[in-house]
Write a protein that holds these residues in place. Sequence first.
Motif, PDB file in Angstrom:
ATOM      1  N   UNK A 270      -4.293  11.579  11.164  1.00 13.40           N
ATOM      2  CA  UNK A 270      -2.308  12.012  10.676  1.00 13.40           C
ATOM      3  C   UNK A 270      -2.726  11.214   8.974  1.00 13.40           C
ATOM      4  N   UNK A 271      -1.578  12.898   7.946  1.00 16.18           N
ATOM      5  CA  UNK A 271      -1.480  12.793   7.132  1.00 16.18           C
ATOM      6  C   UNK A 271       0.562  12.374   6.932  1.00 16.18           C
ATOM      7  N   UNK A 272      -0.191  11.215   6.648  1.00 18.32           N
ATOM      8  CA  UNK A 272       1.145  10.850   6.047  1.00 18.32           C
ATOM      9  C   UNK A 272       1.939  10.640   4.075  1.00 18.32           C
ATOM     10  N   UNK A 273       2.575  10.774   3.992  1.00 18.19           N
ATOM     11  CA  UNK A 273       3.381  10.906   2.365  1.00 18.19           C
ATOM     12  C   UNK A 273       2.078  10.880   1.353  1.00 18.19           C
ATOM     13  N   UNK A 274       1.454   9.368   1.261  1.00 16.44           N
ATOM     14  CA  UNK A 274       0.410   8.627   0.182  1.00 16.44           C
ATOM     15  C   UNK A 274      -0.768   8.980   0.938  1.00 16.44           C
ATOM     16  N   UNK A 275      -0.646   7.589   1.969  1.00 16.01           N
ATOM     17  CA  UNK A 275      -2.023   8.208   2.943  1.00 16.01           C
ATOM     18  C   UNK A 275      -2.466   9.204   3.978  1.00 16.01           C
TER      19      UNK A 275
ATOM     20  N   UNK B   8       0.870  -1.296  -0.173  1.00 19.25           N
ATOM     21  CA  UNK B   8       0.554   0.004  -0.129  1.00 19.25           C
ATOM     22  C   UNK B   8       0.826   1.053  -0.271  1.00 19.25           C
ATOM     23  N   UNK B   9       0.821   2.391  -0.766  1.00 22.18           N
ATOM     24  CA  UNK B   9       1.572   3.117  -0.534  1.00 22.18           C
ATOM     25  C   UNK B   9       1.477   3.959   0.163  1.00 22.18           C
ATOM     26  N   UNK B  10       3.166   4.842   0.472  1.00 20.54           N
ATOM     27  CA  UNK B  10       2.918   5.339   2.100  1.00 20.54           C
ATOM     28  C   UNK B  10       2.997   4.806   2.294  1.00 20.54           C
ATOM     29  N   UNK B  11       2.954   3.142   3.116  1.00 24.44           N
ATOM     30  CA  UNK B  11       3.238   2.904   3.993  1.00 24.44           C
ATOM     31  C   UNK B  11       4.752   1.162   4.181  1.00 24.44           C
TER      32      UNK B  11
ATOM     33  N   UNK C  74      -6.368   6.268   0.531  1.00 27.38           N
ATOM     34  CA  UNK C  74      -5.118   7.383  -0.110  1.00 27.38           C
ATOM     35  C   UNK C  74      -6.150   8.384  -0.137  1.00 27.38           C
ATOM     36  N   UNK C  75      -4.155   9.167  -0.084  1.00 32.94           N
ATOM     37  CA  UNK C  75      -4.769  11.132   0.151  1.00 32.94           C
ATOM     38  C   UNK C  75      -5.333  11.844  -1.065  1.00 32.94           C
ATOM     39  N   UNK C  76      -5.781  10.776  -1.792  1.00 28.34           N
ATOM     40  CA  UNK C  76      -7.218  10.853  -3.361  1.00 28.34           C
ATOM     41  C   UNK C  76      -8.491  10.603  -2.392  1.00 28.34           C
ATOM     42  N   UNK C  77      -8.366   9.603  -1.750  1.00 32.76           N
ATOM     43  CA  UNK C  77      -9.772   9.007  -2.048  1.00 32.76           C
ATOM     44  C   UNK C  77     -10.485  10.450  -0.545  1.00 32.76           C
ATOM     45  N   UNK C  78      -9.639  10.647   0.244  1.00 32.66           N
ATOM     46  CA  UNK C  78      -9.305  11.318   1.355  1.00 32.66           C
ATOM     47  C   UNK C  78     -10.284  12.826   0.527  1.00 32.66           C
ATOM     48  N   UNK C  79      -9.571  13.418  -0.057  1.00 31.40           N
ATOM     49  CA  UNK C  79      -9.651  14.386  -0.720  1.00 31.40           C
ATOM     50  C   UNK C  79     -11.324  14.552  -0.923  1.00 31.40           C
ATOM     51  N   UNK C  80     -11.546  13.299  -1.870  1.00 29.65           N
ATOM     52  CA  UNK C  80     -12.983  12.944  -2.891  1.00 29.65           C
ATOM     53  C   UNK C  80     -14.122  13.284  -1.619  1.00 29.65           C
ATOM     54  N   UNK C  81     -13.662  12.154  -0.083  1.00 33.07           N
ATOM     55  CA  UNK C  81     -14.267  12.256   1.041  1.00 33.07           C
ATOM     56  C   UNK C  81     -14.759  13.693   1.307  1.00 33.07           C
ATOM     57  N   UNK C  82     -13.495  14.389   1.770  1.00 33.86           N
ATOM     58  CA  UNK C  82     -13.925  16.379   1.899  1.00 33.86           C
ATOM     59  C   UNK C  82     -14.640  16.354   0.791  1.00 33.86           C
ATOM     60  N   UNK C  83     -14.545  16.627  -0.501  1.00 34.63           N
ATOM     61  CA  UNK C  83     -15.462  17.644  -1.692  1.00 34.63           C
ATOM     62  C   UNK C  83     -16.280  17.114  -1.058  1.00 34.63           C
ATOM     63  N   UNK C  84     -17.517  16.087  -1.412  1.00 31.96           N
ATOM     64  CA  UNK C  84     -18.402  15.274  -0.948  1.00 31.96           C
ATOM     65  C   UNK C  84     -18.675  15.498   0.758  1.00 31.96           C
ATOM     66  N   UNK C  85     -18.411  15.886   1.102  1.00 34.46           N
ATOM     67  CA  UNK C  85     -19.286  17.098   2.641  1.00 34.46           C
ATOM     68  C   UNK C  85     -19.161  17.970   1.916  1.00 34.46           C
ATOM     69  N   UNK C  86     -18.294  18.653   2.011  1.00 30.01           N
ATOM     70  CA  UNK C  86     -18.189  19.717   1.535  1.00 30.01           C
ATOM     71  C   UNK C  86     -19.735  20.520   0.256  1.00 30.01           C
ATOM     72  N   UNK C  87     -19.766  19.778  -1.133  1.00 29.15           N
ATOM     73  CA  UNK C  87     -20.700  19.806  -1.854  1.00 29.15           C
ATOM     74  C   UNK C  87     -22.206  19.144  -0.579  1.00 29.15           C
TER      75      UNK C  87
END
Length: 90
Positions: free
Chosen positions: A52-57, A2-5, A74-87
């Motif tokens: 906790x934000x790590x290099x890629x997770x 898994x990336x970041x680990x 993944x950071x991308x998945x977490x970003x998408x999650x936050x955008x879904x909440x904001x919208x």
Amino acid sequence: MFPGFSTAVWRKSSRSGSSGGACVEIAFVPATADWRKSSRSGSSGGQCVEITVQPSVVGIRDSKDAAGPVLAVSRDAFGAFLRAIDSGRL
């Protein structure tokens, strides 16, 4: 892996056999990880989330159970999650 680990310490489940097949491994978040409590969490307990934000997770845990399990996404998945909440989609 898994990336970041890539530097994580992995431990194989004692229930996993040596002949392959269905095996489970877990990784531990570094003790030096910088955990941040959600701004939506109150100071009186209740439903609290830390990340906790790590290099890629991003690691996510229950702040009331700091030694408990951590969900890693993944950071991308977490970003998408936050955008879904904001919208308002979540």
